[in-house]
Enzyme design. Structure first.
Site, short mmCIF file in Angstrom:
data_model
loop_
_atom_site.label_atom_id
_atom_site.label_comp_id
_atom_site.label_asym_id
_atom_site.label_seq_id
_atom_site.Cartn_x
_atom_site.Cartn_y
_atom_site.Cartn_z
N CYS A 11 0.94 -1.20 0.24
CA CYS A 11 0.46 0.00 0.18
C CYS A 11 1.36 1.07 -0.34
O CYS A 11 2.06 1.22 -0.02
CB CYS A 11 -1.19 -0.08 0.69
SG CYS A 11 -0.20 -0.06 2.84
N CYS A 55 -1.75 0.81 7.51
CA CYS A 55 -2.84 0.15 7.00
C CYS A 55 -3.14 -0.63 6.57
O CYS A 55 -3.74 -1.98 7.17
CB CYS A 55 -3.48 1.39 6.72
SG CYS A 55 -3.53 2.64 7.81
N ARG A 56 -2.84 -0.44 5.54
CA ARG A 56 -4.03 -1.34 4.33
C ARG A 56 -3.00 -2.57 4.81
O ARG A 56 -3.56 -4.18 4.70
CB ARG A 56 -4.43 -1.39 3.44
CG ARG A 56 -5.68 0.16 3.46
CD ARG A 56 -6.15 0.78 1.75
NE ARG A 56 -4.68 1.58 1.48
CZ ARG A 56 -3.95 2.27 1.02
NH1 ARG A 56 -4.99 2.19 -0.43
NH2 ARG A 56 -2.81 3.20 0.62
N SER A 57 -1.59 -3.05 3.72
CA SER A 57 -0.93 -3.91 3.51
C SER A 57 -0.52 -4.42 4.75
O SER A 57 -0.34 -5.81 4.85
CB SER A 57 -0.07 -3.35 2.45
OG SER A 57 1.03 -2.20 3.52
N ASN A 75 2.37 1.61 4.54
CA ASN A 75 2.47 0.17 4.97
C ASN A 75 1.90 0.50 6.32
O ASN A 75 2.82 -0.41 7.45
CB ASN A 75 3.66 -0.37 4.47
CG ASN A 75 4.66 -1.85 5.28
OD1 ASN A 75 5.38 -1.93 5.71
ND2 ASN A 75 2.91 -2.14 5.04
N ASP A 98 -8.12 4.21 1.55
CA ASP A 98 -7.26 3.93 2.31
C ASP A 98 -7.92 4.90 3.20
O ASP A 98 -8.94 6.02 3.05
CB ASP A 98 -6.42 5.46 1.22
CG ASP A 98 -5.46 5.58 2.47
OD1 ASP A 98 -5.07 5.45 3.36
OD2 ASP A 98 -4.11 6.60 1.72
P1 4NP Z 1 -1.92 2.80 3.98
O1 4NP Z 1 -2.46 4.19 4.92
O2 4NP Z 1 -1.16 3.01 2.86
O3 4NP Z 1 -2.84 1.88 4.39
O4 4NP Z 1 -0.87 2.81 5.08
C1 4NP Z 1 -1.50 6.04 5.07
C2 4NP Z 1 -0.96 6.08 5.73
C3 4NP Z 1 -0.23 6.48 5.83
C4 4NP Z 1 -0.57 8.14 5.21
C5 4NP Z 1 -1.78 7.74 3.87
C6 4NP Z 1 -1.90 7.00 4.41
N1 4NP Z 1 -0.37 9.22 4.78
O5 4NP Z 1 -0.82 10.29 4.54
O6 4NP Z 1 0.55 9.28 6.24
#
Ligand code: 4NP
Length: 172
Positions: free
Chosen positions: A10, A15-17, A13, A127
């Protein structure tokens, strides 16, 4: 016998992955395939390198029975794209970023994770980072379904080792 390796990707790294990895890990354990299937997760961005998953995702995952607190974020590296059998992007942006990385390398086994789902009709795992609690549970719903579909594919490859390579290449 060759192991099958899976990388969930993702943006951050956190939340989703990582929750995809945590859910998939439980499916692999339940199928008694920990010796045959390896897994990891990574982000296209390096912002959260070394950090545990987002506390909201840790809490949502725990409510659903998955402990992902041991996972730590890392950024995708070029090597990953040639070493993992499955590289599973959570959304189109992750996919495009990965495609940019492999432009001058052999083709990687790259796909959208939800393309492996059994019932889900959505293409992308949204996201949840800037949204509310429901978004985190929605991610887990989507990821559980896709992890089931992926396990079916992998189990069928492991039961038919003579078709293993062909089956893997077909998924690219
Ligand atoms: P992820 O979510 O891609 O599912 O881990 C996010 C985590 C952090 C951010 C954006 C999306 N950020 O902007 O810091």
């Amino acid at each position: 016998m060759k192991k099958i390796s899976v990388l969930f990707v993702c943006l951050g790294n956190i939340c989703r992955s990582p929750v995809a990895e945590g859910v998939f890990r439980e499916k692999v354990k339940a199928a008694n395939l920990l010796d045959d299937v390896t897994f990891d997760s990574a982000g296209t961005a390096a912002w959260h390198t070394g950090n545990p998953p987002d506390s909201r995702m840790i809490a949502a995952a725990l409510e659903r029975g998955y402990d992902i607190s041991d996972l730590r974020a890392r950024q995708v590296k070029a090597d990953d794209l040639t070493t993992f059998d499955y590289i599973l992007a959570m959304d189109d942006e992750n996919l495009a970023d990965l495609e940019d990385m492999i432009r001058d390398q052999p083709p990687a086994n790259l796909s959208l994770f939800l393309d492996h789902s059994i019932k889900v009709t959505e293409r992308e795992v949204p996201d949840p980072y800037f949204g509310g609690k429901d978004g985190f549970f929605h991610v887990i719903d989507l990821v559980e379904n896709a992890a089931d579909g992926l396990m079916r594919e992998i189990e069928s490859q492991l039961n038919r080792p003579q078709q293993e390579e062909t089956a893997i290449i077909k998924k690219a």
